[in-house]
Motif scaffolding. Structure first.
Motif, short mmCIF file in Angstrom:
data_model
loop_
_atom_site.label_atom_id
_atom_site.label_comp_id
_atom_site.label_asym_id
_atom_site.label_seq_id
_atom_site.Cartn_x
_atom_site.Cartn_y
_atom_site.Cartn_z
N VAL A 44 41.81 49.65 49.74
CA VAL A 44 40.46 48.92 49.20
C VAL A 44 39.62 48.44 50.14
O VAL A 44 40.11 47.85 51.03
CB VAL A 44 41.20 47.82 47.90
CG1 VAL A 44 41.57 46.81 48.63
CG2 VAL A 44 39.99 47.45 47.05
N GLU A 45 38.36 48.43 49.96
CA GLU A 45 37.26 47.73 50.56
C GLU A 45 37.48 46.29 50.78
O GLU A 45 37.63 45.66 49.71
CB GLU A 45 35.93 48.22 50.22
CG GLU A 45 35.71 49.70 50.48
CD GLU A 45 35.40 50.16 51.85
OE1 GLU A 45 35.16 49.16 52.80
OE2 GLU A 45 35.66 51.17 51.95
N GLU A 46 37.35 45.52 51.80
CA GLU A 46 37.48 44.15 51.75
C GLU A 46 36.41 43.44 50.87
O GLU A 46 36.99 42.43 50.42
CB GLU A 46 37.19 43.80 53.04
CG GLU A 46 37.52 42.32 53.32
CD GLU A 46 37.59 41.86 55.10
OE1 GLU A 46 37.09 40.82 55.15
OE2 GLU A 46 37.66 42.67 55.89
N ALA A 47 35.26 44.13 50.57
CA ALA A 47 34.42 43.40 49.94
C ALA A 47 34.81 43.64 48.30
O ALA A 47 34.89 42.24 47.68
CB ALA A 47 32.99 44.00 49.69
N ASP A 48 35.43 44.42 47.88
CA ASP A 48 36.10 44.71 46.83
C ASP A 48 37.31 43.77 46.36
O ASP A 48 37.44 43.13 45.39
CB ASP A 48 36.59 46.19 46.43
CG ASP A 48 35.10 47.14 46.33
OD1 ASP A 48 34.32 46.53 46.17
OD2 ASP A 48 35.41 48.01 46.60
N LEU A 49 38.08 43.64 47.66
CA LEU A 49 39.40 42.98 47.34
C LEU A 49 38.85 41.30 47.30
O LEU A 49 39.53 40.66 46.67
CB LEU A 49 39.99 42.98 48.55
CG LEU A 49 41.42 42.38 48.69
CD1 LEU A 49 42.45 42.65 47.40
CD2 LEU A 49 42.06 42.72 49.74
N LEU A 50 37.80 40.93 48.13
CA LEU A 50 37.38 39.46 48.19
C LEU A 50 36.83 39.22 46.83
O LEU A 50 37.06 38.34 46.09
CB LEU A 50 36.37 39.31 49.04
CG LEU A 50 35.39 38.02 49.03
CD1 LEU A 50 36.40 36.86 49.47
CD2 LEU A 50 34.52 38.06 50.09
N SER A 51 36.09 40.16 46.13
CA SER A 51 35.52 40.06 44.76
C SER A 51 36.65 39.84 43.90
O SER A 51 36.65 38.80 42.76
CB SER A 51 34.55 41.08 44.43
OG SER A 51 34.20 40.94 43.19
N ALA A 52 37.50 40.66 43.86
CA ALA A 52 38.91 40.24 43.02
C ALA A 52 39.49 39.08 43.01
O ALA A 52 39.89 38.41 42.08
CB ALA A 52 39.95 41.64 43.23
N PHE A 53 39.66 38.70 44.41
CA PHE A 53 40.34 37.31 44.87
C PHE A 53 39.48 36.14 44.03
O PHE A 53 39.89 35.06 43.53
CB PHE A 53 40.51 37.11 46.16
CG PHE A 53 41.71 37.46 46.67
CD1 PHE A 53 43.08 37.15 46.16
CD2 PHE A 53 41.89 38.56 47.72
CE1 PHE A 53 44.26 37.76 46.71
CE2 PHE A 53 43.02 39.23 48.09
CZ PHE A 53 44.20 38.74 47.54
N GLU A 54 38.03 36.26 44.24
CA GLU A 54 37.23 35.31 43.63
C GLU A 54 37.39 35.29 42.09
O GLU A 54 37.22 34.03 41.72
CB GLU A 54 35.77 35.50 43.94
CG GLU A 54 35.27 35.45 45.60
CD GLU A 54 34.13 35.79 46.01
OE1 GLU A 54 33.46 36.76 45.17
OE2 GLU A 54 33.52 35.61 47.01
N GLU A 55 37.52 36.47 41.28
CA GLU A 55 37.65 36.33 40.02
C GLU A 55 39.01 35.47 39.83
O GLU A 55 39.15 34.84 38.69
CB GLU A 55 37.68 37.77 39.62
CG GLU A 55 36.35 38.62 39.47
CD GLU A 55 36.49 40.02 38.86
OE1 GLU A 55 37.36 40.29 38.51
OE2 GLU A 55 35.57 40.81 39.35
N VAL A 56 40.16 35.92 40.35
CA VAL A 56 41.32 35.21 40.20
C VAL A 56 41.22 33.61 40.40
O VAL A 56 41.57 32.86 39.57
CB VAL A 56 42.47 35.86 41.27
CG1 VAL A 56 43.71 34.95 41.20
CG2 VAL A 56 42.62 37.26 40.74
N ALA A 57 40.53 33.30 41.50
CA ALA A 57 40.32 31.95 41.62
C ALA A 57 39.66 31.23 40.94
O ALA A 57 40.03 30.05 40.29
CB ALA A 57 39.72 31.84 43.13
N GLY A 58 38.63 31.93 40.08
CA GLY A 58 37.79 31.32 39.06
C GLY A 58 38.68 31.23 37.83
O GLY A 58 38.50 30.00 37.07
N ARG A 59 39.42 32.07 37.42
CA ARG A 59 40.41 31.96 36.39
C ARG A 59 41.27 30.73 36.44
O ARG A 59 41.43 30.01 35.66
CB ARG A 59 41.24 33.20 36.27
CG ARG A 59 40.58 34.14 35.55
CD ARG A 59 41.47 35.33 34.96
NE ARG A 59 42.89 35.37 35.45
CZ ARG A 59 43.89 36.28 35.85
NH1 ARG A 59 43.23 37.43 35.92
NH2 ARG A 59 44.96 35.92 36.15
#
Length: 90
Positions: A44-59
């Motif tokens: 996975v691209e780092e930008a996509d992974l970062l976006s997913a981690f940001e979503e998890v952190a937001g939850r």
């Protein structure tokens, strides 16, 4: 009495080192969890992974999501959390 600038710089240096150590502990902890979850095996691209981690952190910041029967994670208003690996639950 004013503190000499040299003392202030020493304290800043000491605090920067403490911050670096704390960030390293956090990174290692999160990295171990990510590897256990299988993230290391995903192409996975780092930008996509970062976006997913940001979503998890937001939850988890929202404190409304239950995860597999655990209490919702919440962040104290001042942003201070418990030390890594420690929990107030028994």
């Amino acid at each position: 009495m004013k503190r000499p600038t040299a003392k202030i710089r020493e304290e800043i240096t000491r605090l920067q080192e403490q911050l670096k150590q704390a960030e390293t502990r956090d990174a290692e902890r999160i990295g171990r969890i990510a590897l256990r979850a299988g993230v290391g095996e995903i192409e996975v691209e780092e930008a996509d992974l970062l976006s997913a981690f940001e979503e998890v952190a937001g939850r988890f910041r929202a404190g409304t999501k239950l995860v597999q029967g655990h209490k919702p994670a919440t962040t104290p208003p001042n942003g201070a959390g418990e030390a890594a690996g420690q929990s107030s639950e028994t």
